[in-house]
Structures are given as C-alpha cells and as structure tokens.
Design a protein around this motif. Structure first.
Motif, mmCIF file in Angstrom:
data_model
loop_
_atom_site.group_PDB
_atom_site.id
_atom_site.type_symbol
_atom_site.label_atom_id
_atom_site.label_comp_id
_atom_site.label_asym_id
_atom_site.label_seq_id
_atom_site.Cartn_x
_atom_site.Cartn_y
_atom_site.Cartn_z
ATOM 1 N N MET A 1 0.839 -1.200 0.000
ATOM 2 C CA MET A 1 0.000 0.000 0.000
ATOM 3 C C MET A 1 0.872 1.247 0.000
ATOM 4 O O MET A 1 1.967 1.247 0.527
ATOM 5 N N LYS A 2 0.308 2.312 -0.584
ATOM 6 C CA LYS A 2 1.011 3.600 -0.561
ATOM 7 C C LYS A 2 0.857 4.234 0.803
ATOM 8 O O LYS A 2 1.777 4.841 1.331
ATOM 9 N N VAL B 1 0.090 9.714 5.612
ATOM 10 C CA VAL B 1 1.382 10.346 5.322
ATOM 11 C C VAL B 1 1.263 11.862 5.474
ATOM 12 O O VAL B 1 1.927 12.464 6.309
ATOM 13 N N VAL C 1 -0.759 -3.241 14.852
ATOM 14 C CA VAL C 1 0.367 -3.928 14.222
ATOM 15 C C VAL C 1 1.322 -4.432 15.309
ATOM 16 O O VAL C 1 1.824 -5.553 15.250
ATOM 17 N N TYR D 1 12.405 5.536 13.135
ATOM 18 C CA TYR D 1 12.141 4.108 13.221
ATOM 19 C C TYR D 1 13.462 3.357 13.269
ATOM 20 O O TYR D 1 14.440 3.776 12.668
ATOM 21 N N SER E 1 7.561 -1.822 14.768
ATOM 22 C CA SER E 1 6.456 -2.075 13.836
ATOM 23 C C SER E 1 6.221 -0.813 13.019
ATOM 24 O O SER E 1 6.226 0.298 13.553
ATOM 25 N N VAL E 2 6.026 -1.006 11.739
ATOM 26 C CA VAL E 2 5.893 0.126 10.811
ATOM 27 C C VAL E 2 4.610 -0.017 10.005
ATOM 28 O O VAL E 2 4.096 -1.116 9.834
ATOM 29 N N LEU E 3 4.112 1.116 9.520
ATOM 30 C CA LEU E 3 2.891 1.138 8.720
ATOM 31 C C LEU E 3 3.209 1.603 7.310
ATOM 32 O O LEU E 3 4.198 2.312 7.109
ATOM 33 N N PRO E 4 2.376 1.236 6.327
ATOM 34 C CA PRO E 4 2.578 1.749 4.979
ATOM 35 C C PRO E 4 2.669 3.282 4.986
ATOM 36 O O PRO E 4 1.890 3.932 5.687
ATOM 37 N N GLY E 5 3.610 3.819 4.240
ATOM 38 C CA GLY E 5 3.770 5.260 4.167
ATOM 39 C C GLY E 5 4.819 5.800 5.113
ATOM 40 O O GLY E 5 5.232 6.950 4.974
ATOM 41 N N ASP E 6 5.263 4.988 6.093
ATOM 42 C CA ASP E 6 6.296 5.456 7.011
ATOM 43 C C ASP E 6 7.632 5.601 6.272
ATOM 44 O O ASP E 6 7.984 4.761 5.458
ATOM 45 N N SER F 1 5.775 -0.241 2.583
ATOM 46 C CA SER F 1 4.554 -0.463 1.801
ATOM 47 C C SER F 1 3.651 -1.527 2.415
ATOM 48 O O SER F 1 2.617 -1.829 1.845
ATOM 49 N N ARG F 2 4.011 -2.101 3.525
ATOM 50 C CA ARG F 2 3.043 -2.968 4.209
ATOM 51 C C ARG F 2 3.240 -2.935 5.709
ATOM 52 O O ARG F 2 4.346 -2.652 6.190
ATOM 53 N N ALA F 3 2.155 -3.229 6.422
ATOM 54 C CA ALA F 3 2.192 -3.120 7.875
ATOM 55 C C ALA F 3 2.853 -4.356 8.460
ATOM 56 O O ALA F 3 2.477 -5.472 8.157
ATOM 57 N N GLY F 4 3.876 -4.141 9.279
ATOM 58 C CA GLY F 4 4.569 -5.272 9.884
ATOM 59 C C GLY F 4 5.756 -4.798 10.699
ATOM 60 O O GLY F 4 5.785 -3.668 11.162
ATOM 61 N N VAL F 5 6.717 -5.685 10.838
ATOM 62 C CA VAL F 5 7.890 -5.377 11.649
ATOM 63 C C VAL F 5 9.101 -5.217 10.737
ATOM 64 O O VAL F 5 9.346 -6.067 9.886
#
Lengths: 223, 240
Positions: free
Chosen positions: A135-136, A175, A215, B9, B14-19, B49-53
C-alpha cells in the motif's frame, strides 16, 4: 486473536470506542472486524486474484469494492457506498505492483448506528493491512455531523443524527493527512465545512495510532 | 495541515505503509543497501509499503515482515500445487497465485516426447518455479539443472492442507523443532511449498490428522510450546 480499544481524551474531539480484530475469517486473504460505538462492519480482502477480461488493466491491478447491506440486496445508496470504498482503496493500494490482477474488498454491514461508511472504510483498511498487500498509505475515515444549532459533533450515533442538518465523512491518508475521499449530505456553510474537516483530521490521528498499536499487538504472531 | 511527526524508526519496530524509514536503513555502511519485500524507494526516501515489523535478516538487507496468506510467485522457490488441467503439452497447476502456473510435460526426469509423465488432473506436484514475475505467467519445472528429479515431482497419496505463508517460513526455519519432534513420534513424509500448501503422508488417517493439526496449532506457539505440544500429542494418539 486480540482486540484494541481506544477512546479519545478531551471533550473537544471524542470518538466513540473503537474496537477491532484482525484475521477473523479463514477464507479471505485478509479480514478485519471493526466496531465504532454500536456501528459494526466486517471486511474481507481477496487478492491478487484472477480478473475478468472485461475489467483487466494491463499496467495495474483492478480494485473492486463490494458492499453488502445487513439484509436484502444492495440498493442504489449501497452502490454509492461501494463506489466510495472502491475509489478510496484504489488510491491506497499500490496497484502497479500487481498488474492484470483483481483485488476484491468486500465489506459486510453488521450494524448501523451512524457513521457506517466511515466504519466500512476503516474495516477495509485493516483487512488490507492484514492481507499484506503493498500500500502507498493507510486510510482512516471519520464521520461527523452539523446539528441544527450549527455545532460540529464528531462521530455521532443514531440518536444524535436525528438532530442533524448535515452529515460529513472524510477519509485521510496517514502520510500527509490529506483527504482521500469525502462524502457529504445536507446543507452547511463553508466555515462549517472547514471546521468539520479540521476536527475530523485531528481525530484521524487517533485512528492511525490505533492502527499502529494493532500492528504492534499482532507482531509476535507473525513468527 | 498537521505536520507528520517524524519518529526515528529502528530495526525491530512495527511500521505502517507510508512510514519513511530512510534513517533506519541508512545506519552503518550505506554503500549498498538491499530493500526486500515491504519496502520501496520513493525518490531519495525509503518508504514502507506494508504493515509489519522492520527486520534486518542480513547485514544491510531490510524487509518488512507481515502476515500473508496469498502467494505471490518468486523465482526458484519450491511450491506444492494441484494439477487442474492436462492439455496436450503443458499441465496447468494451481499454486494459489493469481493465475495458474504452467508445467511442461518435458520438464520431468526421463520425460521425452514419446515418454510422457503419468500425471492426471487432481494430482499434487512438488515443483520449482523456473520463471516468475508480475508481468509473466509463472512456470514450473520438476527437474534440477542436471535433469534429475531429486525431491521434485508427483506426490503420491497423502493429504494436502493450506496455511499462511508465515507458518511455512516458520516451520522451515532452521531452529523450528516441530518436524523433528513429530518425526520422533511417527514416521511421515511431508512437502512444504512456499505457497502455503503442505502435503503430508503418514501411515494412517489418525496420524495424518494429528500432524495436520500440529502444524496448524504451531502458528501461534514458540519453540518450547511446540515441543510440549508434540509430547502431549504423542501420548494422546498412543492411548487412542
């Protein structure tokens, strides 16, 4: 597996309690159930899967939103929800990563007690997060209303909505906190719109924080 | 406009898309950085680009570890698939990706135009992806570069189950005790496809179900719990 709750602090921007759970369905590639107050929606994401030749895009994925009402067949207003869902997620998913495929996002209404579209977008976004698709950005949708005295009320329930003269829904990205999609009903002034937008934007940070906590909570289960 | 808070970070967060994780990736030697799944370049930034670690499996190699059920074909990975169509020169194999993979009948050991492999629709094959990419149909082979089958080929009998891709990676990691612990209880054969499909062949239905359940249950367990579960499972099955 686990749930998260969050309640906004301070009278100024108060969202109803937000609960969610990921990976609730076994068949879809990603799924989530979200309740915001009494409003609840469950979402499932399938993708990337095979796409019908009449919907295929050579350079990007086709994103399909499916909205199912609590009972009966989808009617015209449900189609509008569907289009909003589709457009919102099409902006969020990195469609160029999955050319000639279909990403299907189905949202089932569980209970509508105001702000269902916002709840559906949040459920869909969490299901997308759970599916591991690229995802963006993430989206968070916030619903608000303007009552007859001209006040902006954040995330109202059914009871409060009876006293509304306008209802506004905004979805933001995580963002730049820009609007990804918006849906408005009723009459309002430009100043009221700006105030509602500002308050919803502030409230959206809270939902993004919940996403982040989510998450973190699910991280150990990912091996 | 609310300015985005810019937390630094680090690997393990853990990170989210866009970070924007440029700062985490640029620590240490920056002459060569490898961005794995879940990370992409956006101008001079490195964006999630994806939520995870955020993880660093090797030096200067970064990935975002996320939960995933849907398989996206990757070259040289071993997969388990079901033959869905056997036409004149290729078999169509369902490997759980967006399109079925093709498997030429010549890509088997000792296969010639006269000597076709005996494979029917519904058979399970263990194969290697020879080509995979988002713009092309995935292609499978059942031989290595020397023309030998090795472990690849048709899987006779047995039972097929599907699980998440993370579970496969977990079970195939060097320090996972499950397969060894189960092997001490009963003899069995299994094939793990990176596409989330597992083929098991044990002596009896009872043992097959036990092994299948053990695999599913180990998704949320750590190594000590897995060992304990296998011990308990052995006692229960033996007493039945």
């Amino acid at each position: 597996m686990a749930d998260m709750s969050g309640q906004a602090s301070g009278e100024d921007h108060k969202l109803r309690p937000f609960y969610c759970e990921l990976n609730v369905l076994s068949r879809p590639d990603g799924s989530a159930i979200v309740t915001q107050g009494e409003t609840a929606a469950i979402a499932g994401v399938y993708g990337p899967i095979e796409v019908k030749p009449n919907k295929i895009h050579i350079e990007k994925a086709t994103v399909e939103g499916i909205y199912r009402p609590k009972s009966g067949l989808p009617c015209v207003s449900d189609r509008l929800c569907e289009t909003t869902l589709q457009n919102t997620f099409e902006a969020a998913v990195l469609t160029s990563q999955y050319p000639r495929t279909l990403i299907s996002i189905s949202v089932q209404e569980m209970q509508d007690s105001g702000g269902l579209l916002a709840c559906a977008i949040n459920a869909g976004c969490l299901a997308l997060m759970n599916s591991g698709l690229s995802m963006k950005f993430l989206v968070a949708a916030v619903h608000c209303m303007i009552n007859k005295t001209g006040e902006v009320i954040l995330d109202p329930d059914n009871k409060q909505l009876k006293d509304s003269c306008a209802s506004l829904m905004f979805a933001f990205d995580n963002v730049d906190k820009n609007i990804v999609s918006s849906s408005t009903h009723g009459r309002f002034t430009e100043a009221q719109y700006q105030e509602a937008l500002l308050r919803c934007r502030t409230a959206s940070t809270e939902i993004f924080q919940l996403y982040r906590d989510m998450v973190k909570k699910y991280a150990p289960t990912m091996g | 406009m609310i300015p985005t808070p810019d937390p630094a970070y680090r690997v393990g967060d853990s990170v989210l898309p866009g970070d924007d994780v440029s700062a985490a990736v640029r620590t240490g030697d920056v002459s060569k950085i490898v961005l794995g799944p879940g990370l992409r370049r956006l101008g001079s930034q490195v964006v999630v680009s994806r939520a995870g670690v955020l993880k660093m499996p090797k030096n200067n190699v970064f990935v975002v570890d996320a939960y995933q059920k849907r398989y996206i074909p990757v070259k040289d990975e071993h997969v388990v698939g079901v033959v869905t169509n056997a036409s004149s020169d290729v078999f169509r194999v369902d490997i759980g990706a967006s399109v079925t993979a093709s498997l030429s009948y010549l890509d088997f050991e000792h296969a010639t135009k006269k000597n076709r492999p005996n494979i029917q629709v519904g058979d399970v094959v263990y194969a290697k992806l020879s080509t995979a990419g988002r713009d092309m149909e995935p292609e499978l082979v059942c031989v290595d570069t020397h023309g030998k089958a090795g472990k690849l080929g048709k899987l006779e009998d047995g039972f097929l189950l599907t699980c998440s891709l993370n579970l496969i990676r977990k079970l195939l990691s060097v320090n996972c005790p499950l397969l060894q612990a189960l092997g001490q209880k009963w003899p069995y054969e299994c094939a793990f496809g990176m596409n989330g499909k597992v083929w098991i062949k044990a002596r009896s239905v009872k043992e097959t179900i036990a092994i299948g359940n053990a695999i599913y249950e180990s998704e949320l367990m750590d190594n000590a719990q897995i060992k304990k579960m296998c011990t308990n499972l052995g006692l229960v099955i033996d007493s039945m």
